[in-house]
Design a protein around this motif. Structure first.
Motif, PDB file in Angstrom:
ATOM      1  N   SER A  92       0.851  -1.204   0.000  1.00 22.76           N
ATOM      2  CA  SER A  92       0.000   0.000   0.000  1.00 22.76           C
ATOM      3  C   SER A  92       0.880   1.245   0.000  1.00 22.76           C
ATOM      4  N   ASP A 192      -6.065   5.491   5.256  1.00 24.81           N
ATOM      5  CA  ASP A 192      -5.145   4.357   5.172  1.00 24.81           C
ATOM      6  C   ASP A 192      -5.572   3.302   6.195  1.00 24.81           C
ATOM      7  N   THR A 223      -4.053  -3.555   2.714  1.00 21.79           N
ATOM      8  CA  THR A 223      -2.834  -4.275   2.344  1.00 21.79           C
ATOM      9  C   THR A 223      -2.914  -5.774   2.643  1.00 21.79           C
ATOM     10  N   SER A 225      -0.064  -7.094   3.561  1.00 17.89           N
ATOM     11  CA  SER A 225       1.190  -7.230   4.323  1.00 17.89           C
ATOM     12  C   SER A 225       0.992  -7.637   5.773  1.00 17.89           C
TER      13      SER A 225
HETATM   14  N1  PMP Z   1       0.154   2.335   6.004  1.00 19.13           N
HETATM   15  C1  PMP Z   1       0.472   2.125   7.276  1.00 19.13           C
HETATM   16  C2  PMP Z   1      -0.260   2.899   8.325  1.00 19.13           C
HETATM   17  C3  PMP Z   1       1.463   1.215   7.611  1.00 19.13           C
HETATM   18  O1  PMP Z   1       1.810   1.013   8.885  1.00 19.13           O
HETATM   19  C4  PMP Z   1       2.133   0.500   6.577  1.00 19.13           C
HETATM   20  C5  PMP Z   1       3.220  -0.505   6.860  1.00 19.13           C
HETATM   21  N2  PMP Z   1       4.142  -0.214   7.759  1.00 19.13           N
HETATM   22  C6  PMP Z   1       1.759   0.777   5.277  1.00 19.13           C
HETATM   23  C7  PMP Z   1       0.769   1.686   5.011  1.00 19.13           C
HETATM   24  C8  PMP Z   1       2.450   0.138   4.109  1.00 19.13           C
HETATM   25  O2  PMP Z   1       2.295  -1.216   4.094  1.00 19.13           O
HETATM   26  P1  PMP Z   1       2.591  -2.049   2.798  1.00 19.13           P
HETATM   27  O3  PMP Z   1       3.312  -1.180   1.826  1.00 19.13           O
HETATM   28  O4  PMP Z   1       3.396  -3.186   3.247  1.00 19.13           O
HETATM   29  O5  PMP Z   1       1.238  -2.458   2.274  1.00 19.13           O
END
Ligand code: PMP
Length: 368
Positions: A92, A192, A223, A225
Motif C-alpha cells: 500500500s 489508510d 494491504t 502485508s
Molecule cells: N500504512 C500504514 C499505516 C502502515 O503502517 C504501513 C506498513 N508499515 C503501510 C501503510 C504500508 O504497508 P505495505 O506497503 O506493506 O502495504
C-alpha cells in the motif's frame, strides 16, 4: 550533482525500515534473534498462499498480468465494489505514492498528522508539496479539529491512518463523520486502513472506509502485508471512485504486481482460518503485553493493531540498542519525535515472553 538534483529531493529524509534479523545476528554475533519491529504477521504467511506461490513459480518467465485481472475480480466481489473501483500497488506504500503523484504538485498543501506513517511526508516532499504537520493530542489520537482548520483552498490531500502507525490509536466513526462534513469537494481524503482487519474485529465504533466511498475524492487503502502475512511480496490496494482510480492508473507502472504476489493474494483471500487465527491471537496477546507493561509500571497506548507503543521512560535509542543485545529487535520512536517510546509488534506467545523478559532486564536490571 547538487545543482542538478531537484531542490526538494535534498530535503527528503530516507525512510529507515526495521532492522532485518540476519543483519542483527551478523553484527552482534547472536543467534535466535526475534524481530518485533515491522508489524508483520508472527505466524508467517498464509499456508494457502505458500502453496499457490509454489504452483506459480513455473510461470515466472512470463510478465505478470498488468491488470491483476483475476485478483481484481475476486477482491471486488468480496468487498462489494466494482472492479473499476480498485487499483493494486507494490504494497500500500505504492498506493500512497501513486495517489500523491496523481493529485499533488509543486507547492500544493498536504495535511498530515504527527506522528503518523512517515511515507505520507516523504512522498509529499518528492512532489515538492507544502506539508502541514498537525500534532496529535496528548493521548496520541488524531486532532481532527485542528487538521480540519489547517485545510485551505490549496490543500490537495489529507491523510488519516486508521488505525494509525506508530500510535495504534483509531479515529471513531463519529469523529470521522464530523471531520468529513463540510470539507471542500476538491480535496483527496486518504484513509489508510493497513490494519483494518484488526480494528474492525475489536472495536464497535471503528468506521469502515468503504462506507465513505460516495464522497468524491475519498481513497481507502488496505494491504496484504499485515493480517494476510505477505509483507515480503509487496501487495496492497486502493479503493476509490472509477474516476480517481483512472488517474492513479496513469501513474502506475505497468507490471507493478508480480506473478507470485497476485497468486498468493488470491489464495490468501480464501484462507479465512488463517485470518481468524491471526486476529484472535493478536487480541489475546495484546492483553498479555498490556498487563506486563502495567507490572513494569510503563505507560502504553491501547492499540487497535498488531503493535503497541510503550513509554519506556528513558532514551528510546538506548533501550532499542540494549534490547538488540538481548536478541530482540523493536522500533525506537526517535524518527517520530517520541523520544522515550518504543513500538513493539505482537509476536508469537514465546516471542512476546522473550521480549518482556528482555525489557525487564533492560529497564529494571532484573533477570527473570
Ligand atoms: N500504512 C500504514 C499505516 C502502515 O503502517 C504501513 C506498513 N508499515 C503501510 C501503510 C504500508 O504497508 P505495505 O506497503 O506493506 O502495504
Amino acid at each position: 550533482m547538487k545543482g542538478l538534483v531537484r531542490p526538494n529531493i535534498l530535503n527528503v529524509k530516507n525512510y529507515i525500515p526495521g532492522k532485518p534479523i540476519e543483519e542483527v545476528e551478523r553484527e552482534l554475533g547472536l543467534k535466535n534473534v526475534i524481530k518485533l519491529a515491522s508489524n508483520e504477521n508472527c505466524f508467517g504467511p498464509s499456508p494457502m498462499a505458500v502453496k499457490a506461490i509454489r504452483r506459480a513459480l513455473r510461470k515466472i518467465n512470463r510478465y505478470p498480468d498488468g491488470a491483476s485481472f483475476y485478483l481484481k475480480k475476486k477482491l471486488a466481489g468480496i468487498l462489494g465494489v466494482g472492479e473499476n473501483n480498485l487499483i493494486f500497488g507494490n504494497g500500500s506504500d505504492e498506493v500512497i505514492c501513486m495517489a500523491i503523484k496523481a493529485f499533488v504538485g509543486d507547492g500544493d498543501e498536504c495535511v498530515i498528522a504527527k506522528p503518523s506513517f512517515l511515507i505520507y511526508e516523504i512522498a509529499s516532499q518528492l512532489q515538492n508539496a507544502r506539508i502541514k504537520l498537525i500534532p496529535m493530542t496528548k493521548e496520541l489520537r488524531y486532532d481532527l479539529k485542528e487538521m480540519k482548520k489547517a485545510i485551505t483552498n490549496n490543500t490537495r490531500m489529507v491523510f488519516i491512518a486508521n488505525p494509525d502507525n506508530p500510535t495504534g490509536t483509531y479515529v471513531t466513526k463519529k469523529a470521522l463523520d464530523e471531520f468529513l462534513h463540510g470539507l471542500p469537494e476538491k480535496l483527496i481524503v486518504f484513509l489508510d486502513e493497513a490494519y483494518f482487519e484488526f480494528a474492525n474485529r475489536s472495536f464497535k465504533d471503528y468506521p469502515n472506509g468503504l462506507d465513505y466511498l460516495k464522497r468524491p475524492g475519498m481513497i481507502v487503502a488496505r494491504t496484504f502485508s499485515k493480517v494476510y502475512g505477505l509483507a515480503g511480496l509487496r501487495i496492497g490496494y486502493g479503493i476509490s471512485s472509477p474516476e480517481v482510480i483512472s488517474y492513479m492508473e496513469r501513474v502506475r507502472e505497468p507490471f507493478n504486481i508480480n506473478i507470485l504476489a497476485q497468486e498468493a493474494a488470491l489464495a490468501a483471500l480464501d484462507d479465512k482460518a488463517f485470518l481468524k487465527k491471526t486476529i484472535a491471537h493478536v487480541e489475546t496477546e495484546r492483553e498479555f503485553l498490556y498487563s506486563a507493561f502495567r507490572k513494569l509500571e510503563l505507560e502504553y497506548i491501547r492499540s487497535a493493531t498488531n503493535f503497541i507503543v510503550v513509554n519506556v521512560g528513558k532514551d528510546c535509542k538506548a533501550v532499542f540498542n540494549d534490547l538488540l543485545k538481548e536478541g530482540v529487535i523493536v522500533r525506537d520512536m526517535k524518527a517520530w519525535g517520541l523520544d522515550t517510546f518504543i513500538r513493539v509488534t505482537v509476536g508469537t506467545k514465546a516471542e512476546n515472553r522473550k521480549f518482556i523478559a528482555a525489557l525487564k532486564k533492560v529497564i529494571k536490571g532484573v533477570n527473570s
